[in-house]
Design a protein around this motif. Structure first.
Motif, short mmCIF file in Angstrom:
data_model
loop_
_atom_site.label_atom_id
_atom_site.label_comp_id
_atom_site.label_asym_id
_atom_site.label_seq_id
_atom_site.Cartn_x
_atom_site.Cartn_y
_atom_site.Cartn_z
N THR A 133 27.48 2.10 28.71
CA THR A 133 27.27 3.55 28.73
C THR A 133 28.43 4.28 28.07
OG1 THR A 133 26.04 3.34 30.80
CG2 THR A 133 26.77 5.54 30.20
N LEU A 134 29.64 3.82 28.35
CA LEU A 134 30.82 4.41 27.71
C LEU A 134 30.73 4.28 26.20
CD1 LEU A 134 33.66 5.63 27.82
CD2 LEU A 134 34.56 3.33 28.23
N GLY A 135 30.28 3.14 25.73
CA GLY A 135 30.15 2.95 24.29
C GLY A 135 29.09 3.86 23.68
N ALA A 136 28.01 4.09 24.43
CA ALA A 136 26.95 4.97 23.92
C ALA A 136 27.43 6.41 23.80
CB ALA A 136 25.73 4.89 24.84
N LYS A 137 28.40 6.78 24.62
CA LYS A 137 28.92 8.16 24.60
C LYS A 137 30.18 8.31 23.75
CE LYS A 137 27.36 9.57 29.23
NZ LYS A 137 27.82 10.10 30.54
N ALA A 138 30.63 7.23 23.15
CA ALA A 138 31.95 7.23 22.51
C ALA A 138 32.08 8.31 21.44
CB ALA A 138 32.23 5.86 21.91
N ASN A 139 31.23 8.27 20.41
CA ASN A 139 31.31 9.22 19.30
C ASN A 139 32.72 9.29 18.71
OD1 ASN A 139 28.58 10.60 19.08
ND2 ASN A 139 29.01 10.86 21.26
N ASP A 140 33.36 8.14 18.69
CA ASP A 140 34.72 8.08 18.14
C ASP A 140 34.99 6.62 17.79
OD1 ASP A 140 37.60 9.67 18.19
OD2 ASP A 140 37.79 7.52 18.60
N PRO A 141 35.40 6.33 16.55
CA PRO A 141 35.60 4.93 16.15
C PRO A 141 36.69 4.23 16.94
CG PRO A 141 36.42 6.46 14.46
CD PRO A 141 35.62 7.28 15.44
N ARG A 142 37.72 4.96 17.35
CA ARG A 142 38.80 4.33 18.12
C ARG A 142 38.32 3.94 19.51
NH1 ARG A 142 43.23 8.91 17.59
NH2 ARG A 142 41.33 10.08 18.03
N ILE A 143 37.55 4.83 20.14
CA ILE A 143 37.00 4.50 21.45
C ILE A 143 36.00 3.35 21.33
CG2 ILE A 143 35.62 5.36 23.39
CD1 ILE A 143 36.83 8.09 22.96
N SER A 144 35.21 3.34 20.27
CA SER A 144 34.24 2.26 20.07
C SER A 144 34.95 0.91 19.96
CB SER A 144 33.42 2.52 18.81
OG SER A 144 32.62 3.68 18.97
N ARG A 145 36.09 0.87 19.27
CA ARG A 145 36.84 -0.38 19.17
C ARG A 145 37.35 -0.83 20.54
NH1 ARG A 145 38.67 1.90 14.24
NH2 ARG A 145 40.52 2.77 15.25
N LEU A 146 37.79 0.13 21.34
CA LEU A 146 38.26 -0.21 22.68
C LEU A 146 37.12 -0.73 23.55
CD1 LEU A 146 40.63 2.85 23.25
CD2 LEU A 146 41.33 0.45 23.01
N VAL A 147 35.94 -0.15 23.37
CA VAL A 147 34.76 -0.62 24.12
C VAL A 147 34.44 -2.06 23.74
CG1 VAL A 147 32.26 -0.34 24.35
CG2 VAL A 147 33.76 1.65 24.53
N VAL A 148 34.54 -2.38 22.45
CA VAL A 148 34.29 -3.76 22.01
C VAL A 148 35.29 -4.72 22.66
CG1 VAL A 148 34.34 -5.31 20.03
CG2 VAL A 148 33.19 -3.10 19.84
N GLU A 149 36.55 -4.30 22.72
CA GLU A 149 37.58 -5.14 23.37
C GLU A 149 37.23 -5.36 24.84
OE1 GLU A 149 41.49 -3.58 22.84
OE2 GLU A 149 41.29 -3.36 20.68
N ALA A 150 36.83 -4.28 25.51
CA ALA A 150 36.48 -4.41 26.93
C ALA A 150 35.28 -5.33 27.11
CB ALA A 150 36.19 -3.03 27.52
N LYS A 151 34.29 -5.22 26.22
CA LYS A 151 33.10 -6.07 26.32
C LYS A 151 33.47 -7.55 26.13
CE LYS A 151 29.43 -2.89 24.92
NZ LYS A 151 28.37 -2.62 23.92
#
Length: 292
Positions: free
Chosen positions: A260-278
């Motif tokens: 859900t956090l990744g779906a709301k990211a709307n930011d490439p830096r946050i998206s990269r962090l979400v990938v790391e967390a996944k």
């Protein structure tokens, strides 16, 4: 502290009548599955052996192998003279009737098997039930020790993954407000360019508030941290308490929140962090499958 579901232990006791060897092996399983493999006629011990296993394990497939060796099995063998004559006669026929060259030698005859086991069969070994349980208990204790050692290694790795997830979530939380500021500035510039001096600040603020509500990741971050805290609490639970299934449930919840956090990211830096967390959560999932 946690235990792994993978382990091995073996024990042997030797008496005048013979030797008892018990091997215990365990692997992953959704519940507790006990398989006892004993010599024919030894089925009467199965209930007691199952009870021993259940007193030491809560999850996993556990195979218990019981081997009995009569003391007279080797020394009680006698030369089977009828068998010797039968084999020698067959060798003569092969040579004389079928033209097979060569002569029988001792090494070849021994490989055929020329000894009787009647003496060993007469002295069949039937160990005392208490002795058998003692040997099985020793094997199971060694298996449990191995499961605990492996559990300690699993716990260290799981805690490291939790640290990685917590770090990624913390950085995402710090970056989240910045994307709203950038979006507000972008909207202000676009509206000003289109409307000239007639910019409706109140309407713009309402639009920004709606975007902020859709992009808000506060709840996901709070729930993710809560799941991580619960995960660490289960890791610290008493070793007698199986926590593998609970840890597996928490991994599923972590995956849901981070998605859900990744779906709301709307930011490439946050998206990269979400990938790391996944990635860290996937490692958690793989490791938790082996936790009792």
């Amino acid at each position: 502290m946690i235990r792994s579901m993978t382990g091995y232990g073996a024990a042997t006791v030797t008496a005048e009548e013979g030797a008892i060897t018990v091997e215990a092996r365990s692997v992953n399983s959704r519940g507790l599955k006990v398989v006892v493999k004993a010599p024919p006629g030894a089925e009467r011990w199965e209930t007691e052996l199952r009870a021993l296993v259940e007193s030491r394990a809560r999850r996993g497939r556990l195979d218990l192998y019981v081997r009995l060796e009569t003391a007279s099995r080797a020394e009680g063998r006698a030369l089977d003279e009828a068998r010797v004559r039968e084999v020698l006669d067959a060798c003569v026929r092969l040579r004389d009737d079928f033209g097979v060259p060569g002569e029988p030698d001792l090494a070849s005859l021994l490989r055929v098997g020329l000894f009787s086991r009647e003496a060993a069969d007469e002295a069949e070994f039937r160990p005392d039930s208490e002795v058998l349980k003692r040997v099985a208990g020793e094997a199971l204790d060694l298996l449990v020790e191995m499961r605990e050692r492996e559990g300690a290694r699993l716990e260290a790795d799981l805690r490291e993954r939790v640290v990685g997830i917590r770090r990624a979530i913390g950085e995402a939380e710090e970056l989240a407000p910045q994307r709203l500021e950038r979006e507000r500035d972008r909207l202000q510039g676009a509206v000003a360019e289109l409307a000239g001096k007639g910019l409706d600040e109140e309407r713009l603020l309402r639009e920004i508030a709606l975007i902020a509500d859709r992009w808000d990741v506060g709840e996901e971050i709070v729930r993710t941290r809560s799941h991580l805290e619960a995960f660490e609490e289960f890791l610290a639970a008493p070793i007698e308490e199986p926590v593998g299934r609970r840890l597996g449930f928490l991994v599923q919840e972590l995956q849901r929140e981070v998605n859900t956090l990744g779906a709301k990211a709307n930011d490439p830096r946050i998206s990269r962090l979400v990938v790391e967390a996944k990635n860290e959560i996937e490692r958690l999932r793989e490791q938790v499958e082996n936790v009792e």
